[in-house]
Write a protein that holds these residues in place. Structure first.
Motif, PDB file in Angstrom:
ATOM      1  N   GLY A 140     -38.259 -34.761  35.422  1.00 36.95           N
ATOM      2  CA  GLY A 140     -37.608 -36.020  35.081  1.00 36.95           C
ATOM      3  C   GLY A 140     -37.360 -36.143  33.587  1.00 36.95           C
ATOM      4  O   GLY A 140     -36.260 -36.530  33.156  1.00 36.95           O
ATOM      5  N   TYR A 141     -38.378 -35.838  32.790  1.00 33.55           N
ATOM      6  CA  TYR A 141     -38.208 -35.905  31.339  1.00 33.55           C
ATOM      7  C   TYR A 141     -37.110 -34.944  30.873  1.00 33.55           C
ATOM      8  O   TYR A 141     -36.391 -35.229  29.916  1.00 33.55           O
ATOM      9  CB  TYR A 141     -39.507 -35.537  30.633  1.00 33.55           C
ATOM     10  CG  TYR A 141     -40.622 -36.526  30.787  1.00 33.55           C
ATOM     11  CD1 TYR A 141     -40.381 -37.897  30.848  1.00 33.55           C
ATOM     12  CD2 TYR A 141     -41.945 -36.089  30.863  1.00 33.55           C
ATOM     13  CE1 TYR A 141     -41.419 -38.800  30.990  1.00 33.55           C
ATOM     14  CE2 TYR A 141     -42.992 -36.989  30.992  1.00 33.55           C
ATOM     15  CZ  TYR A 141     -42.722 -38.342  31.058  1.00 33.55           C
ATOM     16  OH  TYR A 141     -43.761 -39.225  31.194  1.00 33.55           O
ATOM     17  N   SER A 176     -34.149 -33.412  37.546  1.00 33.80           N
ATOM     18  CA  SER A 176     -34.720 -33.799  38.843  1.00 33.80           C
ATOM     19  C   SER A 176     -33.804 -33.465  40.008  1.00 33.80           C
ATOM     20  O   SER A 176     -34.276 -33.270  41.138  1.00 33.80           O
ATOM     21  CB  SER A 176     -35.016 -35.303  38.847  1.00 33.80           C
ATOM     22  OG  SER A 176     -35.980 -35.622  37.881  1.00 33.80           O
ATOM     23  N   ASP A 177     -32.502 -33.403  39.763  1.00 33.32           N
ATOM     24  CA  ASP A 177     -31.562 -33.138  40.849  1.00 33.32           C
ATOM     25  C   ASP A 177     -31.174 -31.674  40.935  1.00 33.32           C
ATOM     26  O   ASP A 177     -30.280 -31.300  41.702  1.00 33.32           O
ATOM     27  CB  ASP A 177     -30.292 -33.978  40.651  1.00 33.32           C
ATOM     28  CG  ASP A 177     -30.585 -35.470  40.731  1.00 33.32           C
ATOM     29  OD1 ASP A 177     -31.501 -35.844  41.479  1.00 33.32           O
ATOM     30  OD2 ASP A 177     -29.901 -36.240  40.029  1.00 33.32           O
ATOM     31  N   GLY A 191     -39.872 -27.391  42.366  1.00 33.28           N
ATOM     32  CA  GLY A 191     -40.942 -26.428  42.567  1.00 33.28           C
ATOM     33  C   GLY A 191     -41.144 -25.537  41.353  1.00 33.28           C
ATOM     34  O   GLY A 191     -40.776 -25.864  40.227  1.00 33.28           O
ATOM     35  N   ARG A 192     -41.764 -24.378  41.618  1.00 34.21           N
ATOM     36  CA  ARG A 192     -42.093 -23.457  40.535  1.00 34.21           C
ATOM     37  C   ARG A 192     -40.860 -22.985  39.783  1.00 34.21           C
ATOM     38  O   ARG A 192     -40.883 -22.837  38.559  1.00 34.21           O
ATOM     39  CB  ARG A 192     -42.846 -22.256  41.132  1.00 34.21           C
ATOM     40  CG  ARG A 192     -43.706 -21.491  40.168  1.00 34.21           C
ATOM     41  CD  ARG A 192     -44.834 -22.376  39.640  1.00 34.21           C
ATOM     42  NE  ARG A 192     -45.754 -21.611  38.840  1.00 34.21           N
ATOM     43  CZ  ARG A 192     -46.788 -20.951  39.326  1.00 34.21           C
ATOM     44  NH1 ARG A 192     -47.034 -20.962  40.631  1.00 34.21           N
ATOM     45  NH2 ARG A 192     -47.599 -20.295  38.525  1.00 34.21           N
ATOM     46  N   ASP A 193     -39.745 -22.782  40.489  1.00 35.73           N
ATOM     47  CA  ASP A 193     -38.522 -22.343  39.819  1.00 35.73           C
ATOM     48  C   ASP A 193     -38.020 -23.398  38.841  1.00 35.73           C
ATOM     49  O   ASP A 193     -37.555 -23.079  37.741  1.00 35.73           O
ATOM     50  CB  ASP A 193     -37.432 -22.027  40.846  1.00 35.73           C
ATOM     51  CG  ASP A 193     -37.728 -20.768  41.649  1.00 35.73           C
ATOM     52  OD1 ASP A 193     -38.522 -19.935  41.158  1.00 35.73           O
ATOM     53  OD2 ASP A 193     -37.169 -20.624  42.754  1.00 35.73           O
ATOM     54  N   GLY A 194     -38.104 -24.652  39.238  1.00 31.38           N
ATOM     55  CA  GLY A 194     -37.685 -25.730  38.356  1.00 31.38           C
ATOM     56  C   GLY A 194     -38.556 -25.829  37.118  1.00 31.38           C
ATOM     57  O   GLY A 194     -38.058 -26.031  35.993  1.00 31.38           O
ATOM     58  N   ILE A 195     -39.862 -25.710  37.308  1.00 33.96           N
ATOM     59  CA  ILE A 195     -40.802 -25.761  36.177  1.00 33.96           C
ATOM     60  C   ILE A 195     -40.507 -24.632  35.201  1.00 33.96           C
ATOM     61  O   ILE A 195     -40.421 -24.831  33.982  1.00 33.96           O
ATOM     62  CB  ILE A 195     -42.252 -25.652  36.688  1.00 33.96           C
ATOM     63  CG1 ILE A 195     -42.607 -26.860  37.568  1.00 33.96           C
ATOM     64  CG2 ILE A 195     -43.226 -25.503  35.517  1.00 33.96           C
ATOM     65  CD1 ILE A 195     -42.627 -28.168  36.855  1.00 33.96           C
TER      66      ILE A 195
END
Length: 404
Positions: free
Chosen positions: A280-281, A285-286, A290-294
């Motif tokens: 979000g920060y 978010s869209d 999961g781990r790939d996003g992090i």
């Protein structure tokens, strides 16, 4: 009971404890000399030789001469785990993946399976179906005559250890789900499935064979979608009156302007540093989750992306607040970051250390180390394997006798 009978019983109990201790040390260290066992256990070499011979006869250890002597003189016989005779089954249920492994004594993964878990709400039947099928495949692939001595499972929620029920798994809505019993029935091995909270088991794994194998007081923080924790004090897991203790993710860190948490509160550690907060920060978010996003956010921060860098700093600041509280409360020798926090911590470390420098008591700050897990993505799976071997390590020969 006569004095001689009582003495014989006490002597037998001591022998059983010593057998357990020898096997436990070999399981933890992988290969250890008789001389080292003698020193560490305070027993003479002939007693150690008798104990290791008994364990070898049962097929639990093997003995041999080390490849390189390193010094003059007769080499001490080395005792090693026998990995082809017995094994444990380990399962790990995370928010977005399912793991299963056949694990030998010494913690070596002999075979494994993995599947994606969809974030699709209460999915007990699907999870059990996948894991049970994996377990049957793993058993079928074992060496002829090899014996499964236990089954352990890690789950991302609050667990009733007595029967393996998931009392509360907030991120996919599991409430009072009979996970252990259902998985045991699906496996059809006639063995109970011991289930533990993922972060508690991660702490055990890091203490037994990970970054904290040389310390007896450590804190393990595990990030998945939320954040969990496990605390080892004096070499033992601190788990509370009913096994629901150390929910470190629900430690209050931001009481005035906190983000909402799934537990119903606001400002919990997991709400401020979990996946949703970081993405979000970073304004992602869209996109990937999961781990790939992090990892995508961490990678962007490393290239100088201002919004990703700010997101990592904000998460690092709140993570630092949580770590400060934990260090001041428990005076650990080590704080270990696992799960998605293994990816987040290196980039967030300056903010975490700044909080520690400003707010941790000097006497606790001077010795504590911070590290990422030494077991990578298998930390909680390794903890589940320790559950699988628990009975064997406690009572080696009687456990084998009951299973054969």
């Amino acid at each position: 009971m006569t004095g001689s009978a009582a003495g014989a019983r006490t002597q037998e109990q001591m022998r059983q404890r010593n057998l357990s201790e020898v096997l436990r040390r070999v399981h933890k260290d992988g290969a250890v000399s008789r001389a080292a066992l003698s020193r560490r256990m305070g027993l003479n070499r002939s007693t150690i030789m008798d104990l290791t011979a008994e364990l070898a006869a049962a097929g639990l250890v093997r003995e041999g001469v080390p490849d390189g002597r390193g010094r003059a003189g007769r080499p001490s016989i080395v005792v090693m785990p026998e990995r082809g005779t017995v094994y444990g089954l380990a399962f790990d249920v995370a928010v977005d993946r399912l793991l299963a492994a056949r694990v030998g004594l010494g913690g070596r993964v002999l075979d494994r399976r993995e599947a994606v878990r969809a974030r699709a709400g209460v999915d007990l039947e699907d999870v059990v179906g996948v894991l049970a099928a994996f377990g049957r495949e793993l058993v079928a692939g074992a060496d002829p005559g090899a014996l499964c001595v236990g089954v352990g499972a890690s789950y991302c929620g609050l667990i009733r250890r007595a029967d393996g029920t998931v009392r509360y798994g907030p991120h996919l809505g599991w409430v009072d789900q009979a996970f252990g019993a259902e998985l045991g029935a699906g496996l059809g091995l006639g063995l109970p499935v011991e289930v533990g909270n993922e972060a508690h088991l991660g702490a055990i794994a890091e203490h037994v064979r990970g970054a904290g194998s040389d310390v007896d007081n450590l804190i393990y923080l595990h990030g998945d979608v939320g954040v969990g924790g496990g605390i080892i004090v004096g070499g033992k897991l601190l788990d509370g009156d009913a096994g629901y203790g150390c929910e470190l993710g629900h430690m209050l860190v931001n009481p005035f302007d906190g983000r909402p948490c799934l537990c119903g509160s606001r400002g919990c550690l997991e709400a401020e540093v979990g996946e949703e907060a970081l993405l979000g920060y970073a304004g992602r978010s869209d996109e990937l989750i999961g781990r790939d996003g992090i990892r995508a956010v961490v990678a962007l921060a490393g290239t100088g992306d201002a919004r990703a860098r700010d997101a990592l700093d904000r998460v690092g600041d709140w993570l630092g607040v949580g770590v400060v509280n934990l260090i001041n409360l428990f005076n650990p020798a080590l704080v270990v970051f696992g799960g998605m926090l293994r990816d987040v911590y290196p980039g967030a470390a300056p903010r975490v250390h700044a909080r520690i420098d400003a707010h941790v008591l000097p006497v606790s700050r001077e010795r504590v180390r911070l590290a990422v897990t030494a077991l990578g993505d298998d930390t909680t799976l390794a903890g589940a394997a320790e559950l699988a071997f628990a009975n064997l390590l406690d009572n080696p020969l009687s456990t084998l006798a009951a299973l054969r």
